[in-house]
Design a protein around this motif. Structure first.
Motif, short mmCIF file in Angstrom:
data_model
loop_
_atom_site.label_atom_id
_atom_site.label_comp_id
_atom_site.label_asym_id
_atom_site.label_seq_id
_atom_site.Cartn_x
_atom_site.Cartn_y
_atom_site.Cartn_z
N THR A 127 44.91 163.96 86.80
CA THR A 127 44.70 164.55 85.47
C THR A 127 45.49 163.77 84.42
N LEU A 128 46.69 163.35 84.79
CA LEU A 128 47.50 162.60 83.82
C LEU A 128 46.84 161.27 83.46
N PHE A 130 43.68 160.61 83.63
CA PHE A 130 42.49 160.93 82.82
C PHE A 130 42.88 161.13 81.35
N ALA A 131 43.93 161.92 81.13
CA ALA A 131 44.30 162.25 79.75
C ALA A 131 44.84 161.04 79.01
N GLN A 132 45.61 160.20 79.71
CA GLN A 132 46.10 158.98 79.06
C GLN A 132 44.90 158.13 78.63
N PHE A 135 43.26 159.67 75.59
CA PHE A 135 44.05 159.44 74.38
C PHE A 135 44.19 157.95 74.08
N LYS A 175 32.96 162.21 82.24
CA LYS A 175 33.99 162.57 81.26
C LYS A 175 34.81 161.36 80.81
N LEU A 182 34.04 157.08 73.02
CA LEU A 182 34.53 157.73 71.80
C LEU A 182 35.70 156.95 71.21
N THR A 187 29.69 157.39 68.48
CA THR A 187 29.42 158.82 68.44
C THR A 187 28.89 159.17 69.83
N VAL A 188 29.51 160.14 70.51
CA VAL A 188 29.21 160.34 71.93
C VAL A 188 28.64 161.72 72.20
N ARG B 110 53.58 161.62 69.64
CA ARG B 110 53.08 161.71 71.03
C ARG B 110 54.25 161.83 72.00
N THR B 127 49.71 165.45 77.35
CA THR B 127 48.54 164.83 77.97
C THR B 127 48.12 165.63 79.20
N LEU B 128 49.11 166.10 79.96
CA LEU B 128 48.76 166.85 81.17
C LEU B 128 48.03 168.15 80.82
N PHE B 130 46.29 168.70 78.15
CA PHE B 130 44.95 168.31 77.66
C PHE B 130 44.00 168.09 78.83
N ALA B 131 44.46 167.35 79.83
CA ALA B 131 43.58 167.00 80.95
C ALA B 131 43.24 168.22 81.79
N GLN B 132 44.22 169.10 81.98
CA GLN B 132 43.93 170.32 82.74
C GLN B 132 42.85 171.12 82.01
N ALA B 134 40.55 169.76 79.97
CA ALA B 134 39.30 169.01 80.09
C ALA B 134 38.66 169.22 81.45
N PHE B 135 39.49 169.46 82.48
CA PHE B 135 38.96 169.71 83.82
C PHE B 135 38.73 171.20 84.07
N PHE B 137 40.96 173.85 84.08
CA PHE B 137 41.93 174.74 84.74
C PHE B 137 43.28 174.80 84.02
N ARG B 169 37.91 164.15 66.12
CA ARG B 169 38.27 163.75 67.49
C ARG B 169 39.77 163.67 67.68
N PRO B 171 43.52 164.66 69.07
CA PRO B 171 43.94 165.09 70.42
C PRO B 171 44.19 166.59 70.51
N LYS B 175 38.99 166.65 70.27
CA LYS B 175 38.80 166.32 71.69
C LYS B 175 38.87 167.55 72.60
N THR B 190 30.39 164.45 69.92
CA THR B 190 31.62 164.34 69.15
C THR B 190 31.45 163.26 68.08
N HIS B 192 32.87 161.52 64.15
CA HIS B 192 34.14 161.14 63.53
C HIS B 192 33.85 160.20 62.36
#
Lengths: 282, 282
Positions: A127-128, A130-132, A135, A175, A182, A187-188, B110, B127-128, B130-132, B134-135, B137, B169, B171, B175, B190, B192
């Motif tokens: 997940t980390l 992915f988020a990095q 961003f 994803k 993006l 534009t996504v 950041r 970031t963690l 955010f990703a949780q 996006a997934f 959970f 978009r 963070p 997003k 999305t 921008h």
């Protein structure tokens, strides 16, 4: 328009360019006594997965990257898989870890992915990671999304301001490739199995990414004339997610299957492993 | 169509519903000797930011949530800010930490967000976190995106299969709200500042989310008849990102500014703080 006037996006050529740059870097690492090392983990006996893992191992070998193959039976528990990953995390000779997706039912794949140390997560599955990537500051974006971006860059196909439509929303493909497009100022639109009137949405796209896992799913008349089509699918019988001949009729540029996104994905995995070896090699 | 036939999405009503559910939970926590506590950090003297922080503190007070206000001068360094955050991470009486955005130029926002412990990241800014989200959970998705989803849920407005267009978009807003709508089975586009022909893309939307930070940016004739319009903007003079009167002419449902997304965002922040107190309160 004949096929000759279309731009066939040659994944082997893009991959060769990536690998060529790696050779000098691997030689410099060798002078420091460091051999980049990728550990692959295969759980269960799925023949396609076994093929992928073997291809990755062979690609390492040809370039002078060492690889460790961990093979675990389908009966492996989540805890046992995580223990195997932790052992690789602790092994200083291993620079990258790839857990081949999918793992057998009954294993918590997300928990297993999360166990991979971020500095060895060369396929961007945590997940980390992915988020990095989302961003815009990941060391290792997922390899297939990164490969798609590398193909667009290699052929200097414009992204900024263009409308990209991604079909698929998996955590390791749809994803992250949506996020990367993006961040590159497209534009996504992200589509999936619940999308209504998919054809009309794909028809809006300047860039189409097929990441759906269904053979020949994307139809020729979904493609706007002049669009760029990237096929991340790889289905039994060497068939992509795109009806290649039919989509080529409208596309200005298209990746074939095989020899499109696939080889670039493997080259990207090797690149990330070399990146990791340079950072943490010793 | 007159205004009377339009559905005005009443943020105060949605917020009241959320807060009502919190009261019993806060009472139960009190029986265990726990008072939920939100720490807010304000860096520099921006008057709007000061107002937001004060509103959040007042909302806590009315509900029996304690709050700690940390105020730092505009000259604060990134290191000093991170040290202040770490102190709150270590303070067992603090359950949630909110760093008011934006921080003054010269501070690495950041890096500061990343310093917030994940279990206290009640605004989902790491970031963690955010990703949780996006997934699908996350414990604490970012509050404004979560507020938008709460409004849609409260009014039982359908999301699955609908085309949502998000303008913005960032963070902490564009997003994550795109991710949440995607996880709720919307087809999500999305947009921008680099999007070409924005009006024609917004015209495709069944659900429009304006998260762009420009007063009255979204025009009435961009709205497809019957679309749902959610305005996450809040600009000087109590003006949203949407030209409210003009968009209402086409929309079937719309959030006003003020009393739309704003109060639900604050209620969501309180909810996350109570969630955190229940999990880690003692």
């Amino acid at each position: 328009m004949s096929h000759a006037e279309k731009l066939i996006l040659d994944g082997n050529a893009v991959a060769a360019g990536i690998k060529e740059q790696l050779e000098a870097r691997i030689a410099r690492l060798a002078e420091r006594g460091i051999t980049p090392c990728l550990a692959t983990i295969l759980v269960g006996g799925d023949p396609s997965s076994a093929t992928y893992v073997r291809m990755k191992g062979n690609a390492c070998k040809r370039l002078g990257i060492s690889s460790i193959r961990v093979e675990l039976p389908a009966s492996t528990t989540t805890e046992e898989l995580i223990a195997a990953i932790r052992k690789l995390n602790d092994d200083k000779s291993v620079h990258g870890i790839l857990l081949q997706h999918p793992v057998p039912h009954g294993i918590d794949e997300r928990a297993a992915f999360e166990a991979i140390a971020i500095e060895k997560d060369v396929d961007g599955v945590t997940t980390l990671g992915f988020a990095q990537n989302a961003f815009g500051f990941a060391d290792y974006p997922s390899c297939t999304p990164a490969a798609i971006m590398a193909i667009l860059a290699h052929y200097k196909l414009p992204i900024r301001g263009r409308h990209a439509v991604v079909i698929g929303r998996s955590p390791i493909l749809g994803k992250p490739v949506s996020a990367m497009l993006l961040n590159a100022d497209a534009t996504v639109t992200t589509c999936h199995s619940r999308t209504e009137d998919l054809a009309s949405i794909v028809r809006l796209a300047d860039i189409v990414v097929a990441a759906v896992g269904k053979p020949k799913f994307v139809q020729g008349d979904w493609i706007k004339p002049g669009a760029v089509v990237l096929d991340a699918g790889y289905n039994p019988g060497n068939v992509g997610d795109v009806d290649y001949e039919a989509c080529m009729a409208n596309a200005s540029a298209i990746t074939p299957v095989p020899a499109g996104v696939g080889p670039v994905t493997i080259a990207t995995l090797l690149k990330h492993t070399v990146d990791a070896a340079e950072k943490f090699g010793g």
